[in-house]
Design a protein around this motif. Structure first.
Motif, PDB file in Angstrom:
ATOM      1  N   PHE A 144       0.865  -1.182   0.000  1.00  0.00           N
ATOM      2  CA  PHE A 144       0.000   0.000   0.000  1.00  0.00           C
ATOM      3  C   PHE A 144       0.903   1.235   0.000  1.00  0.00           C
ATOM      4  O   PHE A 144       1.725   1.397   0.912  1.00  0.00           O
ATOM      5  N   ILE A 167      -2.456   0.193  -4.672  1.00  0.00           N
ATOM      6  CA  ILE A 167      -2.424  -1.115  -4.036  1.00  0.00           C
ATOM      7  C   ILE A 167      -1.969  -2.113  -5.089  1.00  0.00           C
ATOM      8  O   ILE A 167      -2.551  -2.196  -6.170  1.00  0.00           O
ATOM      9  N   PRO A 210      -6.863   2.614   3.390  1.00  0.00           N
ATOM     10  CA  PRO A 210      -6.642   1.844   2.161  1.00  0.00           C
ATOM     11  C   PRO A 210      -7.085   0.390   2.281  1.00  0.00           C
ATOM     12  O   PRO A 210      -7.568  -0.193   1.314  1.00  0.00           O
ATOM     13  N   ARG A 211      -6.945  -0.183   3.466  1.00  0.00           N
ATOM     14  CA  ARG A 211      -7.328  -1.591   3.635  1.00  0.00           C
ATOM     15  C   ARG A 211      -8.843  -1.778   3.514  1.00  0.00           C
ATOM     16  O   ARG A 211      -9.308  -2.812   3.033  1.00  0.00           O
ATOM     17  N   LEU A 234      -3.548   6.775  -3.877  1.00  0.00           N
ATOM     18  CA  LEU A 234      -3.366   5.421  -3.347  1.00  0.00           C
ATOM     19  C   LEU A 234      -3.037   4.440  -4.470  1.00  0.00           C
ATOM     20  O   LEU A 234      -3.686   4.442  -5.515  1.00  0.00           O
TER      21      LEU A 234
END
Length: 436
Positions: free
Chosen positions: A231, A244, A417-418, A242
């Motif tokens: 991340f 990922i 973000p998770r 962001l």
């Protein structure tokens, strides 16, 4: 710093080497589909072992040991025929399973051919690539990665030969700090990357602008059964940019690359030829629309950068043809042309065929490099303990990887973000269930 004996576990890929044993527990790409026809067999060296790949008259691909079982002639000089591949020396013929089916000089009725079979790893063709399982015993299920499901219109594939060890190139895939330094272009080249010139989803600036304005991203890694997820966030006018992305054991990176948002992504798959050379297979896919292959080819491998056989004109011997006069101008450029993949190959080769890791000094920005090494070392320990290779599946009902997500978008300051990754994974699981 990692000790030399530890690094050797990750660098050496012979059949008895730790990394070699690990690599052979997974399906590996060995050739582009477009390279292999039923007119001429193609010689390959993968993981230090010599093979020949070909197609029979029905287009079915086969991969087998390169030397004929009779007198050791090289089968890449042979002739593709309807039932298989015929040796040019004495006419012995082998089908795609490696079984000898004809021995013209031998008396009939002896059953000699029935007793001859060359080593022929199983082969699967997907997404413009030929894959083989080079290990012993029953292979795991062929991985149902989403990026291998799409047809020709939605998928771009190519490869680039690297004159360096697989690890030093693989380590660069999720290395976020190099993006704003290595990949800089002369102005007329900046609009060749179709997706990166667009605004990042949720924001007003494109990915290149956001990367160049914040060259020190915040990053976290999360270890998983298949490797790890990374991340990273950068400053953006609307909050944070962001990304990922993930490393998939033992030698694959999936990341936004040429496709921003969640509409698809890019894949780098590094397959050793031997300890000092490897192939980097590159795949880009889009879920809901065709890819512009001509533009992707220009953006990723440049114009006239590759010789026949997917090898670079730029080598260590010619200092990779770096254009120093161009670099001396007031405009930003690395002097290495347009292609992203060329830039990466050049800089990875520049450290030598096998980089001296005892001279490196790793910092915060190298968290993905450290995570890659640790995940591989852990995987080696697990297979040596008799466990299945991490990230492989052995039952059809378990195949599918909805938790592997690649995301690039601007999010609000403070957003988790998770949570975003979990929501996307949940949607993917629903889609997977509906797909059956």
């Amino acid at each position: 710093m990692f000790a030399q004996d530890v690094m050797d576990q990750l660098i050496r890929t012979g059949p008895q080497d730790p990394c070699g044993r690990l690599m052979r527990r997974y399906w590996q790409p060995v050739a582009l589909s477009e390279e292999v026809d039923n007119k001429a067999p193609l010689p390959l060296t993968i993981l230090g072992e010599d093979y020949v790949v070909f197609r029979n008259a029905d287009g079915v691909p086969g991969l087998m040991a390169r030397l004929c079982a009779h007198r050791g002639a090289d089968l890449s000089y042979g002739v593709c025929e309807p039932e298989g591949l015929r040796c040019l020396y004495h006419g012995w013929k082998y089908d795609v399973t490696g079984q000898c089916v004809e021995q013209p000089p031998e008396p009939e009725g002896r059953g000699f051919a029935d007793r001859i079979r060359l080593h022929a790893p199983p082969v699967v063709e997907r997404a413009g690539l030929l894959f083989a399982y080079l290990g012993e015993g029953e292979p795991p299920e062929f991985p149902d990665y989403e990026f291998l499901r799409y047809g020709e219109e939605n998928t771009f594939v190519t490869k680039v030969f690297h004159e360096c060890n697989h690890l030093q190139a693989n380590e660069g895939n999720l290395d976020q700090s190099h993006l704003g330094f290595l990949h800089v272009f002369y102005p007329e080249e900046t609009h060749s990357h179709q997706e990166l010139e667009k605004s990042a989803p949720g924001g007003s600036k494109n990915a290149v602008e956001l990367i160049n304005e914040d060259k020190a991203p915040e990053m976290e890694v999360e270890y998983t059964d298949y490797g790890f997820t990374e991340f990273t966030t950068r400053k953006a006018p609307e909050g944070r940019y962001l990304k990922i992305q993930s490393f998939l054991l033992p030698n694959v990176a999936v990341f936004p690359g040429a496709v921003q948002g969640i509409g698809g992504h890019q894949v780098h798959w590094h397959v050793p030829v031997d300890d000092e050379n490897h192939w980097k297979f590159v795949l880009v896919f889009r879920r809901d629309e065709a890819v512009d292959k001509a533009r992707l080819a220009k953006a990723l491998v440049g114009v006239d950068e590759l010789l026949p056989g997917y090898r670079m004109k730029r080598t260590r011997a010619n200092h990779h043809l770096q254009n120093r006069p161009q670099m001396a101008s007031a405009l930003p450029t690395n002097g290495l042309g347009l292609g992203f993949e060329i830039h990466d190959a050049v800089i990875c080769e520049s450290g030598g065929a096998i980089q001296d890791r005892l001279q490196e000094n790793l910092g915060y920005s190298d968290r993905s490099v450290i995570a890659l090494r640790r995940s591989m070392l852990d995987a080696i320990k697990r297979i040596d303990a008799g466990e299945p290779a991490p990230g492989t599946v052995h039952r059809p009902e378990d195949n599918g990887f909805p938790e592997i997500n690649v995301i690039a978008q601007v999010i609000a300051e403070g957003e988790d973000p998770r949570r975003i990754a979990a929501e996307v994974a949940d949607r993917r699981r629903v889609e997977e269930a509906a797909r059956g």
